[in-house]
Write an enzyme that holds these catalytic residues in place. Structure first.
Site, PDB file in Angstrom:
ATOM      1  N   VAL A   1       0.936  -1.101  -0.228  1.00 41.73           N
ATOM      2  CA  VAL A   1      -0.048  -0.078  -0.013  1.00 41.73           C
ATOM      3  C   VAL A   1       1.075   1.260  -0.165  1.00 41.73           C
ATOM      4  O   VAL A   1       1.731   1.285   0.821  1.00 41.73           O
ATOM      5  CB  VAL A   1      -1.030   0.062   1.291  1.00 41.73           C
ATOM      6  CG1 VAL A   1      -1.765   1.211   1.196  1.00 41.73           C
ATOM      7  CG2 VAL A   1      -1.875  -1.194   1.180  1.00 41.73           C
ATOM      8  N   GLU A   2       0.554   2.120  -0.936  1.00 36.37           N
ATOM      9  CA  GLU A   2       1.262   3.162  -1.046  1.00 36.37           C
ATOM     10  C   GLU A   2       1.273   4.269   0.236  1.00 36.37           C
ATOM     11  O   GLU A   2       0.126   4.282   0.516  1.00 36.37           O
ATOM     12  CB  GLU A   2       1.091   4.202  -2.530  1.00 36.37           C
ATOM     13  CG  GLU A   2       1.947   5.546  -2.523  1.00 36.37           C
ATOM     14  CD  GLU A   2       1.195   6.648  -1.755  1.00 36.37           C
ATOM     15  OE1 GLU A   2       2.307   7.206  -0.911  1.00 36.37           O
ATOM     16  OE2 GLU A   2       0.096   6.759  -1.476  1.00 36.37           O
ATOM     17  N   SER A   3       2.239   4.486   0.808  1.00 38.71           N
ATOM     18  CA  SER A   3       2.267   4.956   2.482  1.00 38.71           C
ATOM     19  C   SER A   3       1.363   6.430   2.376  1.00 38.71           C
ATOM     20  O   SER A   3       0.804   6.635   3.581  1.00 38.71           O
ATOM     21  CB  SER A   3       3.764   5.464   2.687  1.00 38.71           C
ATOM     22  OG  SER A   3       4.304   6.401   1.817  1.00 38.71           O
ATOM     23  N   LYS A   4       1.587   7.384   1.486  1.00 39.03           N
ATOM     24  CA  LYS A   4       0.586   8.562   1.817  1.00 39.03           C
ATOM     25  C   LYS A   4      -0.981   8.304   1.575  1.00 39.03           C
ATOM     26  O   LYS A   4      -1.891   8.612   2.439  1.00 39.03           O
ATOM     27  CB  LYS A   4       0.645   9.567   0.777  1.00 39.03           C
ATOM     28  CG  LYS A   4       0.183  10.980   0.953  1.00 39.03           C
ATOM     29  CD  LYS A   4       0.184  11.961  -0.030  1.00 39.03           C
ATOM     30  CE  LYS A   4      -0.586  13.173   0.078  1.00 39.03           C
ATOM     31  NZ  LYS A   4      -0.160  14.241  -0.718  1.00 39.03           N
TER      32      LYS A   4
ATOM     33  N   CYS B   1      12.422   8.140  -2.141  1.00 39.66           N
ATOM     34  CA  CYS B   1      11.145   7.834  -2.446  1.00 39.66           C
ATOM     35  C   CYS B   1      10.944   8.103  -4.051  1.00 39.66           C
ATOM     36  O   CYS B   1      11.458   9.003  -4.530  1.00 39.66           O
ATOM     37  CB  CYS B   1      10.047   8.786  -1.840  1.00 39.66           C
ATOM     38  SG  CYS B   1       8.332   8.669  -2.736  1.00 39.66           S
TER      39      CYS B   1
ATOM     40  N   ASP C   1      14.662   8.716   2.699  1.00 40.57           N
ATOM     41  CA  ASP C   1      13.928   7.613   3.687  1.00 40.57           C
ATOM     42  C   ASP C   1      15.397   7.107   4.462  1.00 40.57           C
ATOM     43  O   ASP C   1      16.144   6.842   3.836  1.00 40.57           O
ATOM     44  CB  ASP C   1      13.443   6.407   2.991  1.00 40.57           C
ATOM     45  CG  ASP C   1      12.227   6.863   2.235  1.00 40.57           C
ATOM     46  OD1 ASP C   1      11.516   7.742   2.589  1.00 40.57           O
ATOM     47  OD2 ASP C   1      11.943   6.320   1.076  1.00 40.57           O
TER      48      ASP C   1
ATOM     49  N   HIS D   1      10.481   1.226   0.479  1.00 44.89           N
ATOM     50  CA  HIS D   1      11.403   0.665   1.601  1.00 44.89           C
ATOM     51  C   HIS D   1      11.315  -0.925   1.468  1.00 44.89           C
ATOM     52  O   HIS D   1      12.300  -1.571   1.549  1.00 44.89           O
ATOM     53  CB  HIS D   1      10.485   0.982   2.987  1.00 44.89           C
ATOM     54  CG  HIS D   1      10.384   2.177   3.270  1.00 44.89           C
ATOM     55  ND1 HIS D   1       9.534   3.096   2.606  1.00 44.89           N
ATOM     56  CD2 HIS D   1      10.703   2.868   4.302  1.00 44.89           C
ATOM     57  CE1 HIS D   1       9.502   4.454   3.212  1.00 44.89           C
ATOM     58  NE2 HIS D   1      10.405   4.274   4.387  1.00 44.89           N
ATOM     59  N   GLU D   2      10.313  -1.627   1.006  1.00 45.73           N
ATOM     60  CA  GLU D   2      10.156  -2.797   0.990  1.00 45.73           C
ATOM     61  C   GLU D   2      11.062  -3.205  -0.125  1.00 45.73           C
ATOM     62  O   GLU D   2      11.622  -4.226  -0.170  1.00 45.73           O
ATOM     63  CB  GLU D   2       8.628  -3.438   0.554  1.00 45.73           C
ATOM     64  CG  GLU D   2       7.747  -2.985   1.598  1.00 45.73           C
ATOM     65  CD  GLU D   2       6.783  -1.691   1.382  1.00 45.73           C
ATOM     66  OE1 GLU D   2       5.826  -1.428   2.097  1.00 45.73           O
ATOM     67  OE2 GLU D   2       7.424  -0.823   0.645  1.00 45.73           O
TER      68      GLU D   2
ATOM     69  N   ARG E   1       7.393   8.802   8.797  1.00 48.22           N
ATOM     70  CA  ARG E   1       6.973   9.643   7.997  1.00 48.22           C
ATOM     71  C   ARG E   1       5.372   9.759   7.695  1.00 48.22           C
ATOM     72  O   ARG E   1       4.892   8.672   7.707  1.00 48.22           O
ATOM     73  CB  ARG E   1       7.441   9.595   6.407  1.00 48.22           C
ATOM     74  CG  ARG E   1       7.389  11.050   5.744  1.00 48.22           C
ATOM     75  CD  ARG E   1       7.448  10.601   4.317  1.00 48.22           C
ATOM     76  NE  ARG E   1       8.932  10.397   4.042  1.00 48.22           N
ATOM     77  CZ  ARG E   1       9.409  10.121   2.681  1.00 48.22           C
ATOM     78  NH1 ARG E   1       8.627   9.720   1.908  1.00 48.22           N
ATOM     79  NH2 ARG E   1      10.654   9.716   2.629  1.00 48.22           N
TER      80      ARG E   1
END
EC number: 1.7.1.13
Length: 274
Positions: free
Chosen positions: A80-83, A181, A188, A220-221, A249
């Site tokens: 899932v995209e973090s934003k 990113c 990051d 990150h992953e 973040r």
């Protein structure tokens, strides 16, 4: 869905009512293909997400808070995209739920659907906050090494192992991981722990390799999976585990773990920088 279609880097309208459609899934397959990962996967593991900005209303309208932890299996087809995750969690703020269990059930249902696999969700309520301790990753610090480093684009040629020597079992850590990113270019920052059994890996080369992520772009992953497969290919350990803890973040920290052997889930204690 591609990252460029996600909410990252775009003007944001914050929802004031619960909305599961805000979650933006990104397939893992594309980034894995770029580094030669296919089926079967050379690892298994979990992405541990900690969400510190979760609030909702109880049935009488009083705000409630909790820290949520999500365990997303590495075998899931999507991340899932973090934003979008942040916006989704924010949509709980003005929505009434009967109980914390009802919130947890909604989180599990929605995030599992977005990831395409069963996600475990745990909520820590304020009564449990004192139990949440800080800790640092265990292992021998690579940061003690006094060395030159001038390469800031990923370079697995730094990775070497002494295959003529007796096998060892080591746990190595560094706080010098930095990646960026792929959509916004924001830095990051992370710490990484590498545990392996096999021919001794050159410590200086391993640290230079981690430093070479400094200008690299990747979620990150994806970065952790690249580290895992690069070490596996270059050094050929019998056993390998890579665990990274990235700084927070948008109220979220992401902590990917990859391994090729059975072992307990890594500790979710946050580091000082988190």
């Amino acid at each position: 869905m591609n990252p460029e279609h996600s909410p990252l880097g775009k003007a944001t309208v914050y929802a004031n009512q619960y909305d599961a459609s805000l979650l933006f899934p990104i397939p893992r397959a594309g980034a894995r293909e770029q580094i030669g990962i296919g089926a079967p996967l050379p690892f298994f593991g979990t992405d541990i997400w900690n969400a510190y900005e979760l609030s909702w209303l109880n049935a009488r309208g009083k705000p409630q808070i909790a820290i949520a932890t999500f365990y997303v299996p590495a075998e899931s087809p999507n991340i899932v995209e973090s934003k979008s995750f942040k916006l989704y969690l924010g949509s709980f703020a003005q929505t009434a739920f009967e109980s914390a269990d009802a919130v947890r059930d909604a989180l599990k249902r929605d995030v599992s659907a977005a990831c395409g696999a069963s996600v475990t969700v745990r909520l820590a309520t304020p009564a449990e906050f004192r139990k949440l301790q800080m800790d640092e990753l265990d292992g021998l610090s690579l940061d003690r090494l006094d060395l030159d480093a001038h390469v800031y684009e990923t370079d697995p040629s730094f990775l070497t192992a002494s295959h003529g020597e007796a096998p060892v079992e080591e746990t190595l850590v560094t706080d010098l991981l930095k990646s960026n990113c792929p959509v916004t270019g924001q830095p990051d920052w992370g710490s990484v722990q590498i545990h392996y059994v096999g021919a001794p890996i050159d410590h200086a080369g391993l640290l230079r390799y981690i430093i070479s992520f400094r200008n690299h772009t990747g979620f990150h992953e994806q970065c952790v999976e690249r580290i895992f497969v690069d070490i596996l290919r270059a050094c050929q350990p019998v056993k390998l585990a890579v665990y990274a803890r990235y700084t927070r973040r948008g109220g979220l920290d992401i902590n990917p773990f990859r391994t090729n052997y059975n072992q307990p889930m890594p500790d979710n204690a946050r580091t000082a920088r988190q």
